[in-house]
Each structure stands twice: as C-alpha cells, then as structure tokens.
Design an enzyme around this catalytic site. Structure first.
Site, PDB file in Angstrom:
ATOM      1  N   ASP A   1       0.856  -1.183   0.000  1.00  0.00           N
ATOM      2  CA  ASP A   1       0.000   0.000   0.000  1.00  0.00           C
ATOM      3  C   ASP A   1       0.894   1.236   0.000  1.00  0.00           C
ATOM      4  O   ASP A   1       1.789   1.361   0.846  1.00  0.00           O
ATOM      5  CB  ASP A   1      -0.891   0.029   1.238  1.00  0.00           C
ATOM      6  CG  ASP A   1      -1.916  -1.099   1.253  1.00  0.00           C
ATOM      7  OD1 ASP A   1      -1.925  -1.898   0.305  1.00  0.00           O
ATOM      8  OD2 ASP A   1      -2.702  -1.165   2.219  1.00  0.00           O
TER       9      ASP A   1
ATOM     10  N   ASP B   1     -15.768  -3.774   0.039  1.00  0.00           N
ATOM     11  CA  ASP B   1     -15.231  -3.394   1.342  1.00  0.00           C
ATOM     12  C   ASP B   1     -16.404  -3.156   2.276  1.00  0.00           C
ATOM     13  O   ASP B   1     -17.235  -2.281   2.036  1.00  0.00           O
ATOM     14  CB  ASP B   1     -14.384  -2.129   1.217  1.00  0.00           C
ATOM     15  CG  ASP B   1     -13.255  -2.297   0.199  1.00  0.00           C
ATOM     16  OD1 ASP B   1     -12.812  -3.436   0.011  1.00  0.00           O
ATOM     17  OD2 ASP B   1     -12.828  -1.289  -0.384  1.00  0.00           O
TER      18      ASP B   1
END
Length: 249
Positions: A17, A138
């Site tokens: 990330d 998500d």
C-alpha cells in the site's frame, strides 16, 4: 490423490500500500493511521524474493482522493519480474484513471468506489475487460464502504446481485473492521458471499497467523481463490515462504 483431483492451492497476494511515496499499513483503513515501511519497491522485492506470484498494489492517496503515487506505482510494476502478476487498486473511478491503470502493465485492476457510485460505467468496464477487472467489496457489517472507506456505499447484497448481473469475474472481499487489526479474517462474511456467487473470491483483512491461512485454504473448494496479506507479513508474524507452504498444502 491424483494431481487431477487435488484441490488447487490458495493464491497469496502480499500487499504493498503506497501513500506519500512510501509503503505503509493502515488500521481499519483510516487515514492518519499509517505505519511506514519504507520504499515500496523494496517491499515488493522482499515478497517476490520469498516466492510471491502476485502483488496487491494499492495507491492509497488516489483511493482517498488526495493525489496519487502514479510514478511510484509504475516503478514498482516495471521493476517486478514478468513472472509476477500485479493487482492494482485505488482511485480507479473514470475512463482516465482506468486507462492510466491499464497502461501500467498491471495484470488485474480492482474497481472499488466506482462500482458503487457509477454502476453503469462499472458494468461497461466489466463487460469490456472481463478477467482483467475485479471488484472490491469493502464491508462494515453488510454496508459497503466507499471513497477510501470514508463513506457508505450501499447494501452488500443489493450491490453483489447487480454485479452478478453485470458479469463481474471476481470479488475482493474486505471486512474493514478487521483490516490491519491482526484479529483474524471474517470467515462468516466470506462464506455468505461465496454462497451468492460462483465467481472466485479473494479474502482481505485481519489475517494474523498461519492457522488463519489454513482456515482460508479449507474454503478453496467453496470458491475462495486467494487471500491478501498485509500487516501480518510486515509485523513478521510469519514469512511469506511459510504462508505459501500452508496455502499450497
């Protein structure tokens, strides 16, 4: 058991990330909770050296709508051996960002917010690019999270039904409340999703131990294809090589 009847292994996707040009990890996806782990290229190289065949690469700044790390992302992908596949996520919401993501050489891109907020565009992208596109679901409870997990994005089951109708090829399912917490994956959520689709599912969020990976490996016959590993690797709870042994057992 012959090779022809053996259940395939669980594909592991170590996460890199990127925020502010650095490899970071968040807790429950919250901006400001970053822990920095240095150069993203070094992070990717570490996982590749341990046997990674996939890297889950995320542009967090693009996901949060606060700029992007396009040059860093491109360097990470260009530096990876051709044998390593890149799954790219973060801020892919329109034709321009989609084209930029595809031009990086990523094997697969993940749609997130766009699949929730712009269903007609998402359906068009899914139809045109097929296996090259996955959709990230998500979730908090059964409510989807959008815009870097800062806004609500609708009911999980309603959106999943719509994506099924659109022909989505793959889902990346993240329990936001588990992500970065090392509290174990939400197996119930994964099973519920797999009961509603025949498409491959990739698990994300909460994985903390080799036992967690073994539990996910047991779900492969039910439709689980892979698992994204983040903080568990960076915290050195186990090595990727150890995880791959369990995932392919």
């Amino acid at each position: 058991m012959s090779e022809f009847t053996r259940t395939p292994g669980l594909t592991l996707l170590p996460a890199v990330d990127v925020a502010g040009g650095k490899a970071v990890r968040l807790t429950q996806g919250e901006a400001g909770s970053e822990t920095s782990y240095g150069n993203p290229m070094d992070a990717a190289d570490e996982w590749i050296s341990q046997g990674a065949e996939w890297i889950h690469l995320v542009d967090l700044d693009a996901a949060f709508g606060r700029g992007n790390n396009r040059h860093v992302i491109e360097k990470v992908i260009k530096n990876a051996p051709r044998s390593v596949n890149i799954e790219l996520s973060g801020g892919i919401r329109d034709d321009a960002s989609l084209e930029a993501a595809l031009q990086t050489g990523a094997k697969r891109i993940n749609l997130g917010t766009a699949a929730l907020e712009n269903p007609e565009w998402a359906a068009h992208v899914i139809a045109e690019f097929g296996e090259a596109v996955a959709v990230g679901l998500d979730v908090r409870g059964t409510t989807l999270a959008a815009r870097g997990w800062t806004q609500e994005g609708g009911d999980l089951w309603t959106v999943l039904e719509r994506l099924e109708d659109a022909g989505c090829s793959r889902y990346v399912v993240t329990d936001v409340t588990k992500d970065g917490t090392l509290q174990g994956p939400n197996l119930d959520l994964l099973v519920q999703v797999m009961e509603r689709t025949h498409k491959p599912v990739i698990a994300s969020g909460g994985i903390s131990s080799l036992d967690d990976i073994a539990e996910l490996r047991a779900l492969v016959p039910r439709g689980l294809e892979g698992a994204i590993l983040g903080k568990s690797l960076y915290a050195k709870n186990f090595t990727l090589a150890e995880a791959l042994d369990v995932a392919n057992d």
